[in-house]
Each structure stands twice: as C-alpha cells, then as structure tokens.
Write an enzyme that holds these catalytic residues in place. Structure first.
Site, short mmCIF file in Angstrom:
data_model
loop_
_atom_site.label_atom_id
_atom_site.label_comp_id
_atom_site.label_asym_id
_atom_site.label_seq_id
_atom_site.Cartn_x
_atom_site.Cartn_y
_atom_site.Cartn_z
N ASP A 283 0.82 -1.22 0.00
CA ASP A 283 0.00 0.00 0.00
C ASP A 283 0.85 1.27 0.00
OD1 ASP A 283 -1.99 -1.83 0.34
OD2 ASP A 283 -2.87 -0.91 2.12
N HIS B 170 3.84 -2.24 2.93
CA HIS B 170 3.85 -0.90 2.33
C HIS B 170 5.12 -0.73 1.52
CE1 HIS B 170 1.07 -0.64 5.73
NE2 HIS B 170 0.46 0.31 5.05
ZN ZN Z 1 -2.55 3.10 3.41
#
Ligand code: ZN
Length: 478
Positions: A285, A427
C-alpha cells in the site's frame, strides 16, 4: 474521569513516539540516487514526493509534500509540515473525544500547477477535522524559483517600475465583472477597495502554463457565498510588463508510452495456481515510491512471485512508469484512493472524486482502471462499498511494517500469522519493508506457498463472473 483522561493522554503520547513516520531520504548519496531514479520514472524530474501516513486510535494524518533537493524549498516544507503536525497533535490532545466518534484527522495533499526549469507553482489543500468540531479546510500556495532558489512574490514576476499593480487591479476587476451572476449582486465599493493596487491584494497567485491565476478572498470581492474567486489572466495580456521566464506556456507532460502497455496487458494469460501448493497474496500500500518500489519489484522477480500494489493516485501521478513496470511484470494495480483520507468521513461526491481521479492515473499508466479497491485505514461503510463498485480488499495478516520499520520484526509477523489463503499487508514506501522481502519470500517458498496477486488468489482472473462489486475480502476461504 480525570484518571481516564490521563491514561488516554499517555497513550496518545506514547503512540506518537512510536508511530510517527516519514518517508524521507536525507543523506547526500541517497539524494543523488533518488534524483536519478526519479528522472527516468516521472514527468517531473528532480521532484520527490514524501508521504507521511500515521494512524492510531486517537488520530490519523496523511501528508504529501513534493521535495526538490533544494535547500530553501526543502527546509520550508520540513518546517511547515512539522509545525502543522505538532499543532495538530496538540489540538488533538485537548479535544479528546470518546472512542465512538473516531480519531481526529489531518490531511495535506497538493496540486502542481506549474513545474518548469524555472518555477514550481503548487497549491496545498489542508483538511483538519478535530472530532466534535466542524472540519476546517484551507489552501496554502507556494511559488518557487528553481534557478535562483527563492520563494516568489507577485512583484518578482514583473519588470521593475512597470506599475504592474495598477494593471492587475484593472484586469481582475474587468474579468470579475464578466460573470453576469456575480455582477448583479456585486457591491462596487467593496470590490474597488478589495482590488486596490496593493501587493497584499494580489500576492495569492498561481502559475499555470501561460496563465497567471489570481486568487481573491470573499472579503476582497464581497462574494455572498463566501467563495474564493480565481481570475486567470493570459500571459499575452501582460506581455509588455512580465519578466518572461515565469509565466509561459509549457509542455512538461509526456505520457505517450501507454499504447504498448495496454496491448500487453490485455493479452495476459490466465492464472496458474499450483494445486499442490498453499497460496498467499502479498499486497503493498501507499506507493509507488521511486526507490523502494523498484527494489520490491526486483525481489519479487527473483522469486517469481506476484503481488498487488494498492497505489495512491497522487503518487501514481508522479511515477506512472513504476505502475507500467509492475503490470508488465505480472503484478496487479489496485486503488488506495487519491490522498489517503478516511473515506467513511467524506461526502459521496468526495469519495467518487478520490476514486475517479486515481483510476484516471492508473488508466493513463497501465491502460485500465483499478479492478480492486482498498480503502485507507481499511475504513468501510455502505456508502464506500457502493461507490467503490468493485471488490474491496482488506487483509488478514498485518505485518505492521510501517510501525516497526524493522526487517526481522516484519518477517516474524508473517511467520506468526500466515496461513493458506492469507492476504498480507505491507507498504512499498519503507526501505525496511524491501529489506525484509527477500527473507519473507524465501520462507514462504520453503513452507510451500505460492505468492500470487489478489485477483489470482480470489479466482477473479480465471472467473471474472465471480467478481462482486462492494463485497469485502480479507482472505481466501478454501
Ligand atoms: Zn494506506
């Protein structure tokens, strides 16, 4: 009551100490590398986007800022954002609300109006919502001379002794009055006063292509609706008094690389899932990131693993080549909104805009919009589900990579939580996440896992008819 208050306060402070995170490259060698990478991967050479996303029970904030590797600019951005965050946290502490109302929020996003060799003209939109109060929205504008490293005032755009203020005063008045609806209710005296030839009256400006845009406050125009007005003045109307290096037409966008990608994407093969293996989907993400995302793509390629990238539109805009590369290497792109707000707190129109703008960027880079949506913070309600119009993907394994920033801890989390059908949250904006990935993939391989995209895991690739809009998934039930 008082004791409870204290506990919450301590929790907030300790969470802040551990959770405050920024993606930044500060030392000299790294900066050079980053600039080189950026050059090949963005329409905005020399510009790096720093995203800071922090969430905890008490507050959430997301801040996106462009950095230039120019001391004056970078220092100002650093100072301004850190002061803003400090004030927000301070306010959040004094506005403690019951858990039910949800965390306080701060979001800063930006829009680039002009980026040429000479000038950066950028507008920041800031939204601060302390629960129990009305959300506050503000715009902050910066204009910067990239050659002489200084912030620009309106006077810097014009030749000396040009009497430019008188001209701006006349032109803005004429253009304001071209709006017939406005003209009907306009108060001549207020406007004349608000447009008097003073620097302060015209110092709120942006540059876009060959236009100078003057922003006028409702106090200046007497606008009943409280709306700010933007007056665009063409460079040709000012050519005799303008210093011609700032306001001029530019063609700084070149996005002609899409056609071939579309072709290759549409010929993508069906997913081959090895029935003897267990399956997991790795998801990344908040990217793309100019240095971390390529490292992650390299490591995935080495392990023949495929992943899903839930990108932010406002970052994808700057690194379309990374999205293209990901798709060409068999990965999947999903939408994680434009700027990472909590969608459940937005109006339907705002949610639409967050998703539409992001789809536009993804489509420009890869030839098609996102097939999957992951809402920021995993925050969902029925409105978000229906507007998303696509499957919504949350996760079952949280590596907490953003919190620990420690490769060993990330690996330990995966080992502890993963099982057949897991969707793993990571991430691609933290170097430590990239550092952990090689070992994570070694271990998954050893344990008999095949690492696939979310659409492959959930069967969407092979059975598109099984795709259900608005349905929420966090793992694959086998
Ligand atoms: Zn996020």
């Amino acid at each position: 009551m008082k004791n409870k208050y204290k506990v919450i306060l301590i929790v907030i402070i300790s969470i802040f100490l551990t959770a405050c995170q920024t993606v930044s490259v500060n030392n000299a060698t790294k900066s050079v590398q980053m600039q080189n990478k950026t050059k090949s991967s963005t329409d905005y050479p020399g510009l790096n986007i720093q995203s800071t996303i922090v969430e905890n029970v008490a507050y959430q904030y997301s801040i996106h800022v462009p950095y230039l590797n120019k001391k004056m600019w970078d220092q100002e951005m650093q100072l301004w954002t850190s002061n803003t965050v400090t004030n927000f946290i301070h306010e959040a502490k004094t506005h403690l609300t019951p858990d039910k109302i949800g965390p306080h929020e701060l979001h800063i996003d930006f829009e680039i109006f002009s980026y040429t060799a000479e000038v950066l003209s950028v507008k920041f939109n800031k939204t601060e919502h302390l629960r129990g109060t009305t959300p506050k929205q503000s715009k902050i504008i910066y204009n910067f001379d990239r050659q002489s490293n200084k912030f620009l005032s309106i006077s810097d755009l014009f030749k000396k002794d040009s009497n430019y203020l008188v001209r701006l005063s006349q032109l803005t008045y004429e253009k304001l009055m071209e709006d017939q609806d406005f003209k009907k209710s306009a108060k001549e005296k207020t406007i004349r006063k608000g447009l008097e030839p003073k620097v302060d009256h015209f110092n709120h400006f942006l540059i876009k292509d060959n236009k100078l845009i003057i922003l006028l406050t409702p106090e200046q125009t007497g606008d009943q609706s409280g709306k700010e007005r933007q007056i665009a003045i063409d460079e040709s109307e000012l050519s005799d008094i303008l210093l011609n290096k700032y306001v001029k037409s530019t063609t700084n966008k070149d996005r002609n690389v899409q056609a071939s990608v579309t072709k290759k994407v549409s010929s993508k093969k069906k997913a081959v899932l090895d029935p003897k293996k267990k399956h997991v989907a790795l998801t990344f993400d908040d990217g793309p990131h100019p240095t971390v995302t390529p490292r992650i793509l390299d490591i995935l390629a080495k392990h023949h693993a495929h992943a899903t990238f839930f990108v932010l539109g406002n970052r994808a805009e700057f690194y379309p080549n990374l999205l293209q590369r990901a798709v060409l290497e068999g990965h999947e792109i999903g939408s994680h909104s434009w700027s990472h707000p909590q969608l459940t707190k937005l109006k339907p129109k705002q949610i639409e805009s967050q998703l539409d703008k992001t789809d536009e960027q993804i489509k420009m880079a890869t030839g098609k919009p996102a097939g999957l949506v992951r809402p920021p913070y995993g925050a969902l309600n029925d409105t978000v589900k229906s507007i998303a119009g696509r499957p919504i993907i949350n996760w079952s394994v949280d590596t907490e990579d953003w919190k620990s920033r420690n490769a060993n801890k990330i690996i330990a989390q995966v080992k502890r939580q993963v099982s057949d059908g897991s969707i793993i949250l990571m991430h691609d904006i933290y170097p430590t996440t990239a550092q952990s990935l090689d070992k994570v993939l070694d271990w998954l391989n050893k344990e008999g896992y095949q690492v696939v995209t979310v659409s492959d895991l959930l069967g969407f690739t092979n059975n598109p008819e099984s795709i259900e809009a608005g349905k929420v998934y966090s793992f694959k039930i086998k």
